[in-house]
Design a protein around this motif. Structure first.
Motif, mmCIF file in Angstrom:
data_model
loop_
_atom_site.group_PDB
_atom_site.id
_atom_site.type_symbol
_atom_site.label_atom_id
_atom_site.label_comp_id
_atom_site.label_asym_id
_atom_site.label_seq_id
_atom_site.Cartn_x
_atom_site.Cartn_y
_atom_site.Cartn_z
ATOM 1 N N MET A 45 0.843 -1.182 0.000
ATOM 2 C CA MET A 45 0.000 0.000 0.000
ATOM 3 C C MET A 45 0.883 1.237 0.000
ATOM 4 O O MET A 45 1.986 1.241 0.509
ATOM 5 C CB MET A 45 -0.928 -0.080 1.203
ATOM 6 C CG MET A 45 -0.925 1.099 2.134
ATOM 7 S SD MET A 45 -2.087 0.916 3.461
ATOM 8 C CE MET A 45 -1.320 1.952 4.629
ATOM 9 N N ALA A 46 0.347 2.291 -0.568
ATOM 10 C CA ALA A 46 1.056 3.570 -0.588
ATOM 11 C C ALA A 46 0.743 4.297 0.724
ATOM 12 O O ALA A 46 -0.231 5.027 0.816
ATOM 13 C CB ALA A 46 0.626 4.387 -1.799
ATOM 14 N N ARG A 47 1.557 4.065 1.732
ATOM 15 C CA ARG A 47 1.293 4.549 3.093
ATOM 16 C C ARG A 47 1.132 6.067 3.141
ATOM 17 O O ARG A 47 0.262 6.588 3.828
ATOM 18 C CB ARG A 47 2.403 4.081 4.020
ATOM 19 C CG ARG A 47 2.005 4.105 5.465
ATOM 20 C CD ARG A 47 2.968 3.377 6.367
ATOM 21 N NE ARG A 47 4.357 3.704 6.102
ATOM 22 C CZ ARG A 47 5.358 2.826 6.129
ATOM 23 N NH1 ARG A 47 5.126 1.576 6.429
ATOM 24 N NH2 ARG A 47 6.582 3.196 5.871
ATOM 25 N N VAL A 48 1.963 6.775 2.405
ATOM 26 C CA VAL A 48 1.883 8.233 2.410
ATOM 27 C C VAL A 48 0.583 8.693 1.744
ATOM 28 O O VAL A 48 -0.026 9.669 2.180
ATOM 29 C CB VAL A 48 3.117 8.870 1.737
ATOM 30 C CG1 VAL A 48 2.957 10.370 1.574
ATOM 31 C CG2 VAL A 48 4.372 8.565 2.549
ATOM 32 N N GLU A 80 -4.072 1.089 -2.856
ATOM 33 C CA GLU A 80 -3.199 2.200 -2.470
ATOM 34 C C GLU A 80 -3.625 2.809 -1.130
ATOM 35 O O GLU A 80 -2.774 3.253 -0.361
ATOM 36 C CB GLU A 80 -3.243 3.304 -3.534
ATOM 37 C CG GLU A 80 -2.521 2.975 -4.809
ATOM 38 C CD GLU A 80 -2.828 3.947 -5.931
ATOM 39 O OE1 GLU A 80 -2.335 3.697 -7.046
ATOM 40 O OE2 GLU A 80 -3.553 4.943 -5.713
ATOM 41 N N ARG A 107 -2.370 7.252 1.825
ATOM 42 C CA ARG A 107 -3.448 7.161 2.827
ATOM 43 C C ARG A 107 -3.286 8.250 3.888
ATOM 44 O O ARG A 107 -4.253 8.893 4.284
ATOM 45 C CB ARG A 107 -3.469 5.777 3.473
ATOM 46 C CG ARG A 107 -4.610 5.651 4.490
ATOM 47 C CD ARG A 107 -4.673 4.297 5.158
ATOM 48 N NE ARG A 107 -5.710 4.312 6.168
ATOM 49 C CZ ARG A 107 -6.826 3.601 6.118
ATOM 50 N NH1 ARG A 107 -7.047 2.800 5.103
ATOM 51 N NH2 ARG A 107 -7.719 3.681 7.084
ATOM 52 N N GLU A 108 -2.059 8.439 4.332
ATOM 53 C CA GLU A 108 -1.794 9.448 5.358
ATOM 54 C C GLU A 108 -2.239 10.836 4.894
ATOM 55 O O GLU A 108 -2.874 11.584 5.642
ATOM 56 C CB GLU A 108 -0.295 9.452 5.682
ATOM 57 C CG GLU A 108 0.144 10.508 6.650
ATOM 58 C CD GLU A 108 1.670 10.543 6.795
ATOM 59 O OE1 GLU A 108 2.215 11.655 6.892
ATOM 60 O OE2 GLU A 108 2.295 9.457 6.773
ATOM 61 N N GLY A 124 -4.965 1.189 1.280
ATOM 62 C CA GLY A 124 -4.921 0.190 2.340
ATOM 63 C C GLY A 124 -6.130 -0.727 2.386
ATOM 64 O O GLY A 124 -6.277 -1.501 3.334
ATOM 65 N N GLU A 158 -6.050 11.082 4.803
ATOM 66 C CA GLU A 158 -6.559 11.218 6.179
ATOM 67 C C GLU A 158 -6.331 12.632 6.708
ATOM 68 O O GLU A 158 -7.225 13.230 7.315
ATOM 69 C CB GLU A 158 -5.896 10.194 7.106
ATOM 70 C CG GLU A 158 -6.397 8.787 6.902
ATOM 71 C CD GLU A 158 -5.620 7.740 7.701
ATOM 72 O OE1 GLU A 158 -4.465 8.008 8.115
ATOM 73 O OE2 GLU A 158 -6.171 6.646 7.891
#
Length: 183
Positions: free
Chosen positions: A1-4, A76, A6-7, A78, A10
């Motif tokens: 997943m593209a953690r950034v 991407e 999602r961050e 999550g 959010e």
């Protein structure tokens, strides 16, 4: 997943879990509509049915493309698709586009088709409203799909005699708005 990814979504104030729920339900609607449109298209026969068949085929292929374009964004952020196809079918954002009781009644078939498209327009409008100015990638994707779903609705509604829409059938081109997400 593209953690950034999602961050950032959010941080912009989007409820990512709610967004994922909508994306997954709409992905289900796209894949199940592709399936049901396959059955509908096969039953569009005779003088009246043949006139609608090509448009139903374009909508069918584009719905498959919409599904393919949604899946990467779901992962991407999550999310993931359900492991069970029946479960996936049953969470669809739209009711099944079932063949009418009389499959020779082209007007009833058109009502099924236009109602499926109207459900899709509502679903992507909701996603656009949720992500506008906050989640640029999801917004761009949902807007591209929305543009194609509006065209599908207009094609079928014109066959039902609901009035002119100003939209014309595309020749030799599928998913002009969504194609950039399929590369």
């Amino acid at each position: 997943m593209a953690r950034v990814a999602r961050e950032m979504v959010e941080k912009s104030g989007v409820d990512v879990d709610k967004l994922l729920e909508l994306l997954i339900k709409n992905a289900s609607a796209e894949l199940t509509t592709y399936y049901y449109y396959t059955i509908l298209r096969a039953n569009l026969i005779g003088l009246k049915g043949e006139g609608v068949k090509e448009i139903a085929e374009v909508a069918r292929i584009e719905d498959r493309n919409h599904f393919e374009a949604l899946v990467p964004r779901i992962y991407e952020l999550g999310g993931k698709l359900p492991d069970d196809m029946k479960e996936f079918h049953d969470i669809s954002a739209c009711p099944p586009a079932n063949l009418p009781a009389d499959p020779t009644n082209v007007e009833e078939m058109l009502k099924v088709l236009v109602n499926a498209e109207r459900c899709a327009v509502r679903g992507y409008t909701e996603i656009c409203n949720m992500t506008a100015g906050k989640d640029h990638r999801t917004y761009d994707l949902a807007l591209a799909i929305l543009n194609e779903e509006i065209e599908h609705e207009s094609w079928f509604s014109e066959f039902l005699g609901e009035g002119p829409s100003g939209h014309f059938m595309r020749r030799g081109e599928t998913s002009p708005f969504v194609s950039k997400f399929l590369r």
